[in-house]
Design an enzyme around this catalytic site. Structure first.
Site, mmCIF file in Angstrom:
data_model
loop_
_atom_site.group_PDB
_atom_site.id
_atom_site.type_symbol
_atom_site.label_atom_id
_atom_site.label_comp_id
_atom_site.label_asym_id
_atom_site.label_seq_id
_atom_site.Cartn_x
_atom_site.Cartn_y
_atom_site.Cartn_z
ATOM 1 C CG HIS A 120 44.413 68.350 75.878
ATOM 2 N ND1 HIS A 120 43.452 67.948 74.857
ATOM 3 C CD2 HIS A 120 45.189 67.564 75.837
ATOM 4 C CE1 HIS A 120 43.862 66.769 74.474
ATOM 5 N NE2 HIS A 120 44.871 66.223 75.222
ATOM 6 C CE LYS A 157 45.886 61.716 79.449
ATOM 7 N NZ LYS A 157 45.862 63.414 79.113
ATOM 8 C CG ASP A 208 41.729 69.287 81.294
ATOM 9 O OD1 ASP A 208 41.763 67.971 82.169
ATOM 10 O OD2 ASP A 208 41.984 69.383 80.210
ATOM 11 C CD GLN A 227 48.814 65.216 82.286
ATOM 12 O OE1 GLN A 227 49.668 64.488 82.763
ATOM 13 N NE2 GLN A 227 48.528 64.709 80.854
ATOM 14 C CB CYS A 245 46.715 67.659 72.566
ATOM 15 S SG CYS A 245 46.576 66.256 72.068
HETATM 16 C C1 LIG Z 1 45.032 63.880 78.074
HETATM 17 C C2 LIG Z 1 44.432 65.156 78.427
HETATM 18 C C3 LIG Z 1 43.100 65.515 77.980
HETATM 19 C C4 LIG Z 1 42.416 64.356 77.337
HETATM 20 O O1 LIG Z 1 41.915 63.365 77.883
HETATM 21 P P1 LIG Z 1 41.300 61.953 77.187
HETATM 22 O O2 LIG Z 1 41.352 61.057 77.936
HETATM 23 O O3 LIG Z 1 42.176 61.659 75.750
HETATM 24 O O4 LIG Z 1 40.016 62.570 76.900
HETATM 25 C C5 LIG Z 1 42.571 66.638 78.417
HETATM 26 N N1 LIG Z 1 43.388 67.572 79.010
HETATM 27 C C6 LIG Z 1 44.520 67.240 79.652
HETATM 28 C C7 LIG Z 1 45.347 68.325 80.352
HETATM 29 C C8 LIG Z 1 45.239 66.101 79.276
HETATM 30 O O5 LIG Z 1 46.303 65.631 79.667
#
Ligand SMILES: *Cc1c(COP(=O)(O)O)cnc(C)c1O
Length: 408
Positions: A124, A227, A201, A204, A365
């Site tokens: 992302h 999320k 990260d 998800q 993104c």
């Molecule tokens: C949504 C997402 C982000 C960013 O998250 P925010 O809540 O917008 O800061 C980063 N990495 C992944 C894999 C995402 O799905």
């Protein structure tokens, strides 16, 4: 295991799912962007402003103590949720993006020209740009793990990139475009052999797996509340205490100080050192209700159900003439991205929207990943616990309709 009637009960907890979109029932399959919120989360917002609202940590009065207690209670809840060693390792941020920026900003004090950072081709933007910025500033080399045609990480390539020069490896747990689940434990272990730190990260993954900081032995793990059925504007940086203690503060002001004089200021201990200013008190407390929601259903139940849904979706959509599904389809966590013939994803998304279906279109993104597949955008359907097999049938029929409309 969740039965069909359980899913219908869960759906009843999400009032927004009763909305009509252009007189069609809403089919919300944009969950990788943000999930909808259950009643207990919506009620918690009201309760907060009815009976809790107050600033935290400095107040002697009743409400301030109540708010402080609840904020710290949620910190403990998150500690348990991800099996962290201590609650002081849970730092509240605005979300995944800010958590990554915090680590990038702090770690830049320790890195020097020639040091290396490794990310992957499927990241992302928020796990690309912060590393690019500090790399340019310090003269670091940013290396990128390649992926195969099926979207899976090329682990042989990773082995050839990592060395003693690697100071940080930063990888997504689950791709927000392909739904692919990366072998992060293997990556963490190998990175540690070379003395590199690892950031995962987990944006998800957080509502999909029982995530265990002890078991993963990861240095940083980042995620957002929105999320996982919680509010926007609040997230977490998990970091190992012994690493966070060496980091300088990230922002400066109230809340993060111990003593201030014009000669010298000393900083608070973890976690407050990284939480300058009044935090998102409402967001934190309401997040607690979202964690309860997830815990009540059980993360593994959520994951199991989503895997079944996506398997069905892949089978149905995969049978459509002219559809291209991206990424490996065997280890999918609940996200599929596709294109139809040479149609512009925006046109596809607009027609689906008119039929009541909320999908995401565009670069998602992840422009480098779009470039890899030779497209400027995709259409993404991402599922959640309240989606049904009927909705997938409706998506299938609506895609056929879309093809007919555009071909006319
Ligand atoms: C949504 C997402 C982000 C960013 O998250 P925010 O809540 O917008 O800061 C980063 N990495 C992944 C894999 C995402 O799905």
């Amino acid at each position: 295991m969740l039965l069909e009637e359980d899913i219908l009960e869960i759906r009843k907890k999400f009032p927004i799912l009763n909305e009509k979109v252009y007189s069609h029932p809403l089919v919300y399959i944009d969950n990788a962007a943000t999930t909808q919120k259950p009643l207990q989360v919506i009620k918690a917002i009201k309760k907060y402003y009815y009976s809790i609202n107050s600033n935290v940590h400095r107040g002697i009065h009743f409400l301030s103590q109540k708010a402080t207690y609840q904020v710290e209670n949620v910190r403990n809840k998150i500690q348990k949720f991800i099996h962290a060693n201590e609650s002081s390792e849970i730092i509240f941020t605005k979300g995944t993006t800010e958590s990554i920026n915090l680590v990038a900003s702090c770690i830049s004090f320790f890195l020097k020209k020639g040091d290396e950072i490794i990310i992957s081709h499927m990241e992302h933007h928020s796990n690309i740009v912060p590393w690019q910025i500090i790399s340019e500033k310090i003269g670091l080399t940013l290396k990128v793990i390649s992926i195969y045609e099926n979207g899976l990480l090329n682990l042989e390539n990773f082995k050839s990139l990592i060395s003693e020069k690697t100071k940080l490896v930063s990888i997504s747990h689950i791709s927000n475009v392909l739904g692919i689940i990366n072998p992060i434990k293997w990556i963490i272990n190998l990175s540690h052999k070379y003395g590199s730190l690892v950031l995962i990260d987990g944006a998800q993954a957080i509502s999909n797996f029982d995530i265990n900081m002890q078991d993963l032995n990861v240095d940083f793990y980042v995620f957002s509340a929105h999320k996982m059925y919680g509010p926007t504007g609040i997230g977490v940086l998990y970091g190992k205490k012994k690493i966070l203690e060496t980091f300088p503060p990230y922002q400066f002001g109230g809340e993060m100080i111990e003593n201030v004089s014009f000669k010298k200021t000393t900083y608070s201990k973890l976690p407050f050192k990284f939480e300058a200013g009044t935090p998102n008190i409402e967001g934190i407390i309401v997040w607690g209700a979202a964690i309860d929601f997830v815990t009540e259903i059980g993360v593994s139940n959520i994951q199991y159900y989503k895997e079944k849904l996506v398997k069905y979706a892949i089978k149905r959509l995969g049978s459509i003439n002219g559809i291209k599904l991206y990424g490996d389809n065997t280890k999918n966590s609940g996200i599929i991205s596709f294109n139809l013939n040479s149609f512009h994803p925006f046109d596809v998304g607009s027609i689906l929207d008119r039929l009541g279906i909320a999908v995401r279109t565009g670069h998602l993104c992840a422009q480098p990943l779009m470039n890899f597949f030779g497209v400027t955008g995709m259409v993404r359907a991402s599922f959640s616990i309240y989606n049904t097999f009927e909705e997938i049938d409706y998506l299938f029929e609506s895609i056929l309709k879309t093809i007919n409309i555009i071909n006319k």
